[in-house]
Design an enzyme around this catalytic site. Sequence first.
Site, PDB file in Angstrom:
ATOM      1  N   SER A 135      22.401 -59.889 -27.012  1.00  0.00           N
ATOM      2  CA  SER A 135      23.340 -60.486 -26.097  1.00  0.00           C
ATOM      3  C   SER A 135      24.775 -60.748 -26.666  1.00  0.00           C
ATOM      4  O   SER A 135      25.220 -59.719 -27.168  1.00  0.00           O
ATOM      5  CB  SER A 135      22.844 -61.822 -25.344  1.00  0.00           C
ATOM      6  OG  SER A 135      23.380 -62.207 -24.399  1.00  0.00           O
ATOM      7  N   ASP A 142      29.718 -59.740 -21.850  1.00  0.00           N
ATOM      8  CA  ASP A 142      29.116 -59.955 -23.106  1.00  0.00           C
ATOM      9  C   ASP A 142      28.555 -58.752 -23.675  1.00  0.00           C
ATOM     10  O   ASP A 142      28.578 -57.732 -22.949  1.00  0.00           O
ATOM     11  CB  ASP A 142      28.411 -61.214 -23.294  1.00  0.00           C
ATOM     12  CG  ASP A 142      27.152 -60.892 -22.556  1.00  0.00           C
ATOM     13  OD1 ASP A 142      26.864 -60.107 -21.657  1.00  0.00           O
ATOM     14  OD2 ASP A 142      25.992 -61.679 -22.839  1.00  0.00           O
ATOM     15  N   ASP A 164      25.359 -59.343 -19.132  1.00  0.00           N
ATOM     16  CA  ASP A 164      25.003 -60.233 -18.233  1.00  0.00           C
ATOM     17  C   ASP A 164      25.611 -61.342 -17.946  1.00  0.00           C
ATOM     18  O   ASP A 164      25.338 -62.388 -17.183  1.00  0.00           O
ATOM     19  CB  ASP A 164      23.350 -60.402 -18.542  1.00  0.00           C
ATOM     20  CG  ASP A 164      23.156 -61.231 -19.671  1.00  0.00           C
ATOM     21  OD1 ASP A 164      24.047 -61.440 -20.657  1.00  0.00           O
ATOM     22  OD2 ASP A 164      22.074 -61.627 -20.112  1.00  0.00           O
ATOM     23  N   GLU A 208      26.195 -70.494 -14.906  1.00  0.00           N
ATOM     24  CA  GLU A 208      26.616 -71.381 -16.035  1.00  0.00           C
ATOM     25  C   GLU A 208      27.990 -71.183 -16.310  1.00  0.00           C
ATOM     26  O   GLU A 208      28.646 -70.181 -15.838  1.00  0.00           O
ATOM     27  CB  GLU A 208      25.747 -70.832 -17.251  1.00  0.00           C
ATOM     28  CG  GLU A 208      24.215 -71.273 -17.079  1.00  0.00           C
ATOM     29  CD  GLU A 208      23.542 -70.994 -18.447  1.00  0.00           C
ATOM     30  OE1 GLU A 208      23.096 -71.974 -18.890  1.00  0.00           O
ATOM     31  OE2 GLU A 208      23.525 -69.991 -18.979  1.00  0.00           O
ATOM     32  N   PRO A 262      21.376 -79.855 -28.619  1.00  0.00           N
ATOM     33  CA  PRO A 262      20.909 -79.006 -29.717  1.00  0.00           C
ATOM     34  C   PRO A 262      20.917 -77.673 -29.105  1.00  0.00           C
ATOM     35  O   PRO A 262      20.239 -77.328 -27.908  1.00  0.00           O
ATOM     36  CB  PRO A 262      19.555 -79.191 -30.302  1.00  0.00           C
ATOM     37  CG  PRO A 262      19.058 -80.030 -29.204  1.00  0.00           C
ATOM     38  CD  PRO A 262      19.957 -80.677 -28.423  1.00  0.00           C
ATOM     39  N   SER A 263      21.410 -76.554 -29.959  1.00  0.00           N
ATOM     40  CA  SER A 263      21.428 -75.233 -29.249  1.00  0.00           C
ATOM     41  C   SER A 263      20.135 -74.477 -29.254  1.00  0.00           C
ATOM     42  O   SER A 263      19.423 -74.971 -30.100  1.00  0.00           O
ATOM     43  CB  SER A 263      22.532 -74.313 -30.067  1.00  0.00           C
ATOM     44  OG  SER A 263      22.153 -72.899 -30.043  1.00  0.00           O
ATOM     45  N   GLY A 264      19.877 -73.667 -28.360  1.00  0.00           N
ATOM     46  CA  GLY A 264      18.609 -73.147 -28.371  1.00  0.00           C
ATOM     47  C   GLY A 264      18.811 -71.650 -29.145  1.00  0.00           C
ATOM     48  O   GLY A 264      17.584 -71.097 -29.127  1.00  0.00           O
ATOM     49  N   THR A 265      19.567 -71.187 -29.420  1.00  0.00           N
ATOM     50  CA  THR A 265      19.869 -70.071 -29.879  1.00  0.00           C
ATOM     51  C   THR A 265      20.386 -69.987 -31.293  1.00  0.00           C
ATOM     52  O   THR A 265      20.473 -68.774 -31.850  1.00  0.00           O
ATOM     53  CB  THR A 265      20.635 -69.013 -29.176  1.00  0.00           C
ATOM     54  OG1 THR A 265      22.090 -69.839 -29.015  1.00  0.00           O
ATOM     55  CG2 THR A 265      20.246 -68.976 -27.480  1.00  0.00           C
TER      56      THR A 265
HETATM   57  C1  16G Z   1      21.115 -67.967 -23.721  1.00  0.00           C
HETATM   58  C2  16G Z   1      20.921 -68.121 -22.088  1.00  0.00           C
HETATM   59  C3  16G Z   1      21.903 -68.674 -21.444  1.00  0.00           C
HETATM   60  C4  16G Z   1      22.444 -69.979 -22.214  1.00  0.00           C
HETATM   61  C5  16G Z   1      22.487 -69.951 -23.474  1.00  0.00           C
HETATM   62  C6  16G Z   1      22.399 -71.236 -24.123  1.00  0.00           C
HETATM   63  C7  16G Z   1      19.410 -66.545 -21.148  1.00  0.00           C
HETATM   64  C8  16G Z   1      19.478 -64.914 -20.643  1.00  0.00           C
HETATM   65  N1  16G Z   1      20.605 -66.636 -21.784  1.00  0.00           N
HETATM   66  O1  16G Z   1      22.318 -67.179 -23.929  1.00  0.00           O
HETATM   67  O2  16G Z   1      21.544 -69.057 -20.265  1.00  0.00           O
HETATM   68  O3  16G Z   1      23.573 -70.706 -21.680  1.00  0.00           O
HETATM   69  O4  16G Z   1      21.393 -69.282 -24.139  1.00  0.00           O
HETATM   70  O5  16G Z   1      22.812 -70.842 -25.720  1.00  0.00           O
HETATM   71  O6  16G Z   1      18.568 -67.158 -20.925  1.00  0.00           O
HETATM   72  P1  16G Z   1      22.725 -72.461 -26.714  1.00  0.00           P
HETATM   73  O7  16G Z   1      21.386 -73.190 -26.489  1.00  0.00           O
HETATM   74  O8  16G Z   1      22.711 -71.786 -28.159  1.00  0.00           O
HETATM   75  O9  16G Z   1      23.818 -73.369 -26.213  1.00  0.00           O
HETATM   76 ZN    ZN Z   2      24.052 -61.554 -22.509  1.00  0.00          ZN
END
Ligand code: 16G
Ligand code: ZN
Length: 609
Positions: free
Chosen positions: A71, A337, A341, A434, A563-566
Amino acid sequence: MSPILDQTRTNEIFHYNLLFSKYGKKDILYGTAGFRTNANQLDHVMFRMGILAVLYANYTKKVAGIMITASHNPECDNGVKIIGNNGEMLEENWESYATILANCKDEEIVNSIDMIMSDFIIRLGNSLVYLAHDTRKSCPVLLEACILGINAMGGKYQNYGLLTTPQLHFMVYTANSDSDISYYPAERDYFDKLKTAFFNFSQDCPDPPYRILVGVDTANGVGALKMERLQILLRENIKYLEFTVVNMGLNGNATGDIGYIKHGRTTNSNNHTLNDEIENNNEMGTIQSTQSGLNLNCGADYVKVNMKPPTGLSSVHDFRKESPFFEDQNVHYASFDGDADRIVFYYFDKNHEFNLLDGDKIAALIAYYIKDTLKICELAPNDFDLGVVQTAYANGSSTLYIRDNLNMKVYFTPTGVKHLHHKAAQLDVGIYFEANGHGTVLYSKKFVQKIAELSKDGTKSSKINTSARNMMNFINLTNQSVGDALSDLLLVEAILLKYGWNITHWNSMYQDLPNRLMKIKINDRTLVKTSPDETICLSPPALQEAIDSLVSRYPKGRAFLRPSGTEDVVRIYAEAESQEKADDLAHSISVLAFDMAAGVGDRPLRPSK
Ligand code: 16G
Ligand code: ZN
């Protein structure tokens, strides 16, 4: 959302033969003794996601999809998105199985598969998985690993090569709306749908007095090729709207001023026409673009987080200077991005100030249009359940505008599009975005049926018929499976055309409260816990109390952290009555959290302008 990938694992070689002999069908003999991993260390995960997709496709008896992409993240990152049977994201209960499979030891794989098969009562039969990937250099090897996983389980696949994430969602959605799963939707179907819907919509709009130029920053990603193709298709019929694609990522020109229009053709600096690129990209083919600089100093995430324009826009300015047809107010910009998406819009005002219109503004614009259309169609507000779905990141002004000016319901979910999508699907018209620019609109069957009826109802006024027809075209323009930068771009342009608004007018719907996003690194982000709506910090203890006390000192102040999920970070969001105060508040909370939650590295600095 993708399973959590354990990026720290070392290389592994998986014993493909073992799986193949247990589950593989003898008639699709494929591959040799196993597959080799390579430097990016994630192909074992992709192999397992291939396995998972086959299990899932067998369970649903529908086509599944695997999109290889990370992404908006840097080029060196990798990730995978698994697409469920309605073209939507994988269901939550499957996510946890995906996570188990992604992270288990090699010797546990067979057991994990057996567990999934028994928990979901799966019997292996025919299954089909659609594959696609973004422009990362690591994709081919990861794709190969995925295919080996699919083969090992006796599944079949269709490789679409380079697609945006929403395009692959569309393919899966289309295939699964048809009972014959041997039918392969083509990329052409996707473009035809957008082009036809946009053209039909525009037929009912007044011609604008000036041509409108939209500079589209495609983040040096896969969106470049697709936007270029869309632009060519639209140019056949739409004369007053011109797209200029920048940051196309070709020829190693990372921040390239490479896409500018001359004599109606788009060229890059080497005179390599992008049409050639498209012509080479046969429907199912896989061309690996020579991109670089993916999401680097450009793209939706960069623009939103830094609240500044991406590099690479000067080609649009150049064009503007050369042409007598364009006036400042008719030039605006959008950024996608890396997998297209997400989208955000922006422009420079008379004082050359940068103005951002993010996902919240898009939601407000769409909500305005739908509300207005329903009024013209004389549908009672209570006939349908309309609503906008947001997260805690939504600007406070947008929520107030939608609630108080548009009289529409606003719902809140945790961060992550799956949550918003899920809520929106419960409404007759669910607009979800979002703030970061990911979103779309979902329409219930009941709503679509009513609009279709009204568009043809001879007993109603022609005004009602036209508005309903307009709405039908708008529905057809929407990618209902997932947020889609190309579709969203056209939805916005369609509404602006309809009302004859320029972007300044759209921006004046409401004024954003100044805000600031920050992130900090702490020792263990899993120790930070929040309430389900993410607005209250439950742990570490006393942190929320300290946040409350800070926020109370700022007029119109609001702030939260999660906390960030990514990423391995904690994110902080703050808004207040001025930019300076929002910066102050975000910074103070960052320092507070850094101190109270075992921050790592340097203490956070106050954001610079
Ligand atoms: C991912 C999610 C997005 C969310 C972002 C939060 C998908 C396709 N995308 O990019 O919806 O806003 O994570 O990121 O699920 P963060 O947890 O690092 O703040
Ligand atoms: Zn994306």
